[in-house]
Structure formats: C-alpha cells, structure tokens
Design an enzyme around this catalytic site. Structure first.
Site, PDB file in Angstrom:
ATOM      1  CE  LYS A 150     -40.778  13.309   9.069  1.00 25.54           C
ATOM      2  NZ  LYS A 150     -41.189  12.535  10.236  1.00 25.54           N
ATOM      3  CD  GLN A 176     -44.440  12.054  11.712  1.00 21.29           C
ATOM      4  OE1 GLN A 176     -43.641  11.699  10.848  1.00 21.29           O
ATOM      5  NE2 GLN A 176     -44.146  12.999  12.582  1.00 21.29           N
ATOM      6  CG  ASP A 190     -38.073   7.791  12.400  1.00 18.15           C
ATOM      7  OD1 ASP A 190     -37.721   8.958  12.170  1.00 18.15           O
ATOM      8  OD2 ASP A 190     -39.250   7.395  12.307  1.00 18.15           O
TER       9      ASP A 190
END
Ligand code: GUN
Length: 285
Positions: A52, A96, A119
């Site tokens: 990422k 995460q 997200d």
C-alpha cells in the site's frame, strides 16, 4: 479461457489516479495523504502494508505509516485514530486488519471519521453502499467490479454466487453485483449443497479463505471465476480459494493468485484516497 490480468488493470487504474493527482497538486496545491496503521507482527499484514505504501509513492500521494507494537492498548489505538482524524494533511485512514485479539476492531473502525474511511468499513459508509449512494466503495469488491468492466463482462441478469459472507468482502461484493442487476446468492459454511449452488453460477466469486476450496465439479462450463483468496497450500506456496489448474479450462475467464484480485484492492484504495482528498477540499470534478 482468458486469464484476467489484475496487474495490468491495476496499473491502468493507478496511472489514471496518478494523472489526477498531478492535476490536484498543480491546480489546487493539494497532495492526497494516506495514513496506514499496523498493530503487531502479522507477516501477511506487513506485506499488504508495504504494498500500500509503495502504491502511494507510485501515484504521488503522501503516506504515513504507524507501526504499533503487539501490546498496544485499545485507548492508545483510539487516541491515534483521533489524532489522524484531526490531521489536515491526512485524507485517508486505514487500520490494517486483523488486529491482535485483545483489540476491538469494530470500535476502532467506528472511531474513524467516515470521510477518511477509505476502506469503506465504517457503518455510515456500509449503510451508504447498501443504499447505493456511496462516496467510497469497499476496496476488494470494487476492484473485482473494475476487472469485470475492464474485460467487458456484463453482470446484468447473470447468476452470481459469492462464497463467503465477511463484512470486508462477501457482503459488499454481493451488494455491488446486485447494483449491477446480478441475481445474487451468498454461500457460507451453513449452506446446503454448496457445490451444487456454485455449479449454477455464471459469475462465481470465492472469498472463503480456504486453499483450493473451489474444485472443477463446482464450476459451470463457461463461468467467470474470481478468486479473492490469499492462502497457502500444503507446501506453503501462495494459492487462492480456487483450484486454478483444474478449474481454469472450464472457465471463460478466471483470475490468478497472485496477480488477480490483490493488485486491484490496492488500486481501489488509491482511488478512494484521491476521492477523499477531493471531497475534503470541496472539489467535485
Ligand atoms: N485486511 C485484509 N484486507 C484488508 C483491507 O482491505 N483493509 C484493511 N484495513 N485490512 C485488511
């Protein structure tokens, strides 16, 4: 049979994000910023986070990594999220998952400002997706849709079967397929005759997290098979949820692992972060 090249499609999406980012910097002096938070030492998470960060650099974003130790408390993590919510140069916040067991991931996700929730895990964004009026699409399902579009695979009227009902993939995947007028079935561990249900799918999406779970008998001749899995086989080799070698010849299209859905997830994350930067600065182009 055609193999869907996730790397290629992802590169195209990232190129577009890069060009738009250049324009945003030149016209408005705004550089999108993504904060990635990782807690503990999960090795798969480490790889994802590194990828990422690399993608951020490639498209011209600023990225900040917050690597916290395994024993981080809920209060400490929530306090970091609060700080990032208030940081003007950070447009997207990604924590995460999975988090270490002693931490409450739901509470952490709900603490993220929905406008920075790239997200699309926050209840506000999940609700908007359900209503079809969203700002951010969930990264993996949206990446799958982008692949289908890129290969001119139409969803409308098709039998779509999603295996797996997670909040991250299965549930939002079903919703996006429904938005494009698919006839959608979600299969899970309690589904009766799962193999039979799958064998009627025109589009089969596997998101179960079990290596080579989808076998040739579960796949209809000419089906499109999308593999969201990132598993290890009996020899520790990276593989997907689909028994690729045995399934591929029955398919019209199939995604490989690696090089399929994985790169698309990151491409969507870049799109979402760019969009977050624009929305937070009232730029609506
Ligand atoms: N863990 C596995 N996939 C994801 C994802 O898309 N986002 C986050 N935050 N964690 C994940």
């Amino acid at each position: 049979m055609q193999i869907i090249d996730g790397k290629k499609v992802s590169a195209q999406v990232k190129e577009e994000v890069k060009n738009q980012t250049l324009e945003l910097i030149e016209k408005h002096g705004i550089t999108p910023g993504l904060a990635v938070v990782i807690v503990g030492n999960d090795s798969a998470s480490r790889v994802y986070v590194n990828n990422k960060k690399k993608a951020c650099e490639a498209v011209g974003f600023k990225s900040e990594e917050y690597a916290l130790p395994e024993q981080t408390t809920q209060e400490e993590l929530l306090s970091l999220v609060k700080t990032l919510n208030e940081k003007a140069d950070i447009n997207g916040i990604l924590v995460q998952l999975p988090l270490p067991k002693h931490l409450d991931d739901k509470a952490v996700i709900e603490a993220i400002n929905p406008e920075k929730d790239v997200d699309a895990f926050h209840a506000v964004n999940v609700g908007k997706i359900m209503l079809g009026e969203y700002d951010f699409l969930p990264c993996t399902p949206a990446g799958v849709m982008e692949m289908l579009h890129s290969y001119d695979i139409s969803v409308s009227g098709k039998n779509c079967v999603v295996i797996g009902r997670s909040n991250i993939v299965g549930k939002p995947m079903a919703m996006l397929l429904l938005h494009e007028n698919g006839t959608v079935t979600i299969c899970h561990s309690r589904t009766k005759n799962l193999a039979e249900v799958c064998s009627h799918a025109d589009i089969l999406v596997a998101a179960v997290g079990k290596p080579k779970f989808v076998t040739a008998d579960m796949v209809k001749e000419g089906a499109v098979v999308i593999d969201v899995g990132m598993d290890r086989d009996e020899n520790g080799k990276l593989c997907g949820d689909v028994d690729f070698e045995n399934v591929k010849d029955k398919c019209s299209f199939i995604t490989p692992v690696p090089g399929g859905v994985g790169p698309m997830t990151i491409a969507t994350l870049m799109k979402n972060t760019l969009k977050a930067a624009k929305l937070q600065n009232n730029i609506f182009d």
